[in-house]
Design a protein around this motif. Structure first.
Motif, PDB file in Angstrom:
ATOM      1  N   GLU A 218       0.806  -1.214   0.000  1.00  0.00           N
ATOM      2  CA  GLU A 218       0.000   0.000   0.000  1.00  0.00           C
ATOM      3  C   GLU A 218       0.846   1.274   0.000  1.00  0.00           C
ATOM      4  O   GLU A 218       0.297   2.377  -0.021  1.00  0.00           O
ATOM      5  CB  GLU A 218      -0.911  -0.002   1.229  1.00  0.00           C
ATOM      6  N   ASP A 220       2.745   2.739  -2.297  1.00  0.00           N
ATOM      7  CA  ASP A 220       2.538   3.598  -3.462  1.00  0.00           C
ATOM      8  C   ASP A 220       1.151   4.227  -3.452  1.00  0.00           C
ATOM      9  O   ASP A 220       0.971   5.354  -3.929  1.00  0.00           O
ATOM     10  CB  ASP A 220       2.754   2.804  -4.751  1.00  0.00           C
ATOM     11  N   ASN A 221       0.161   3.518  -2.910  1.00  0.00           N
ATOM     12  CA  ASN A 221      -1.180   4.096  -2.809  1.00  0.00           C
ATOM     13  C   ASN A 221      -1.198   5.304  -1.887  1.00  0.00           C
ATOM     14  O   ASN A 221      -1.850   6.318  -2.173  1.00  0.00           O
ATOM     15  CB  ASN A 221      -2.173   3.051  -2.295  1.00  0.00           C
ATOM     16  N   ARG A 222      -0.484   5.203  -0.760  1.00  0.00           N
ATOM     17  CA  ARG A 222      -0.439   6.334   0.174  1.00  0.00           C
ATOM     18  C   ARG A 222       0.221   7.538  -0.486  1.00  0.00           C
ATOM     19  O   ARG A 222      -0.237   8.673  -0.341  1.00  0.00           O
ATOM     20  CB  ARG A 222       0.332   5.950   1.444  1.00  0.00           C
ATOM     21  N   ALA A 224       0.333   8.249  -3.670  1.00  0.00           N
ATOM     22  CA  ALA A 224      -0.578   8.784  -4.688  1.00  0.00           C
ATOM     23  C   ALA A 224      -1.679   9.628  -4.051  1.00  0.00           C
ATOM     24  O   ALA A 224      -2.081  10.666  -4.600  1.00  0.00           O
ATOM     25  CB  ALA A 224      -1.182   7.638  -5.494  1.00  0.00           C
ATOM     26  N   GLN A 225      -2.171   9.217  -2.887  1.00  0.00           N
ATOM     27  CA  GLN A 225      -3.212   9.998  -2.215  1.00  0.00           C
ATOM     28  C   GLN A 225      -2.671  11.333  -1.705  1.00  0.00           C
ATOM     29  O   GLN A 225      -3.380  12.342  -1.722  1.00  0.00           O
ATOM     30  CB  GLN A 225      -3.807   9.175  -1.069  1.00  0.00           C
TER      31      GLN A 225
END
Length: 391
Positions: A218, A220-222, A224-225
């Motif tokens: 996760e 990279d998701n954080r 991106a957010q």
């Protein structure tokens, strides 16, 4: 470690090594995920380290053995490609490739290394390996790299060739470390100040024994957010390029433009960045109640806003926070498992370790590992002492 490593080198290559290269691990004391948001981080290089015995060779192929994995990798110095080896060799290959990209002509070495940095624990084992390899390649190839450029190139190696979109924190920390000091890093300016360490405290690193994996996680998701939040806020104020530029007052006044996920991530980063300044103040002034408060708020934010604290980390937090001798406890590294960190009175370390071990095992059934660590010097190379080699 040193004599055993040199003996292993002799066994592998039927020769004595000429040099020893070192890089420490690191634990962040405040500033989770603030680095790629151009914020501040308080970090501490630690005496869990990589040590590598090496000597130049003229084969055009780097040959490097890992005592921990019992495998050897080989890297072509013309292309940086791994021509033989194991998964950990991708970090060595990545470093060679970024140096070639910079126009350096690489020469080869043969070496053997061992590490006391637990892999997958959030203590920068990959950054320590990258920095060590870069220092060795520069040394045998006859060119110099200043510390800041070494950190940037090591970061680029991991971003471009390993595929992990990490910030600068890990690489900078392991390269710039100094004894008896923590580092407060400005991730925008790439400058730092030294923060004095209290004489009566030490750091206890508590390994949950649940390794984390950044690649495909996760992480990279954080990131991106966070970038999503910046893009929306920049529509309101064009001077905003990273979350570092956003005050908590601006955030609360304008958070309605964000998705729920982006709002939670942004709030954590903004508050976490402010906490780095509070921690510097607390360490400088010996304000232990403030230390505890800042650490507690950081973990709560990591759990509830950035959502990087899994159940195992929560159970470890409970075990650490209730153990004898503890001053403050929080997450370490990027979260998602791995290690956590406590500040502990030196004379209570053994009681703390026993308390954490027993409580964590009762809660999880897992036997954790706890390290009492000290500050450490950053990446460096030393000649092998002749008297050591001959013993």
């Amino acid at each position: 470690m040193k004599c055993d490593l040199q003996s292993k080198f002799n066994e592998l290559y039927e020769a004595k090594p000429k040099y020893l290269a070192y890089s420490p691990g690191r634990v962040d004391l405040m500033g989770s995920h603030t680095d790629y948001n151009h914020g501040y981080v308080v970090t501490m290089p630690i005496n869990l380290e990589i040590e590598c015995a090496f000597t130049p060779n003229e084969t055009g192929v780097v040959e490097l053995y890992s005592c921990d994995f019992n495998t050897t990798i080989k890297i072509d110095t013309k292309t940086g490609e791994m021509v033989e080896g194991d998964d950990w060799g991708k970090y060595v290959s990545a470093v060679a490739k970024v140096l070639i990209d910079e126009g350096h002509v690489l020469k080869a070495f043969k070496g053997a290394f061992c590490s006391t940095i637990p892999v997958g624990s959030g203590l920068s084992s990959s950054a320590a390996l990258e920095a060590t390899v870069m220092a060795m390649l520069a040394h045998v190839s006859g060119f110099d790299i200043d510390k800041k450029n070494m950190a940037l190139l090591s970061q680029r190696a991991e971003n471009v060739y390993v595929g992990v979109n990490c910030g600068i924190l890990d690489q900078y920390s392991v390269i710039f470390g100094e004894r008896h000091k923590a580092i407060k890093l400005d991730c925008r300016e790439l400058t730092h100040t030294q923060v004095s360490w209290p004489n009566d405290l030490m750091v206890a690193i508590c390994n949950t024994n649940k390794p984390r994996t950044l690649h495909g996680s996760e992480y990279d998701n954080r990131r991106a957010q966070c970038e999503e939040a910046v893009a929306e806020f920049a529509k309101i104020d064009k001077s905003i390029t990273h979350l570092r530029d956003v005050s908590i007052e601006f955030f609360h006044a304008n958070k309605g433009v964000l998705s729920e996920g982006a709002a939670k991530r942004a709030q954590f980063i903004i508050e976490e960045n402010d906490r780095t300044h509070e921690l510097e103040e607390a360490l400088t002034n010996g304000d232990y109640p403030l230390l505890k408060d800042v650490f507690n708020r950081s973990f709560e934010g990591a759990r509830d806003l950035f959502e990087i604290a899994n159940d195992t980390m929560g159970q470890m937090y409970t075990a650490m926070s209730t153990a004898p001798g503890v001053v403050a406890s929080r997450q370490a590294g990027a979260g998602f498992g791995g290690c956590m960190v406590s500040l502990v009175y030196k004379d209570k370390l053994e009681e703390f370790k026993k308390g954490v071990f027993n409580t964590y095992k009762e809660l999880t059934g897992i036997e954790c590992i706890i390290y009492g660590v000290k500050t450490a010097t950053g990446t460096h190379i030393e000649p092998c002492a002749q008297e050591v080699l001959e013993n």
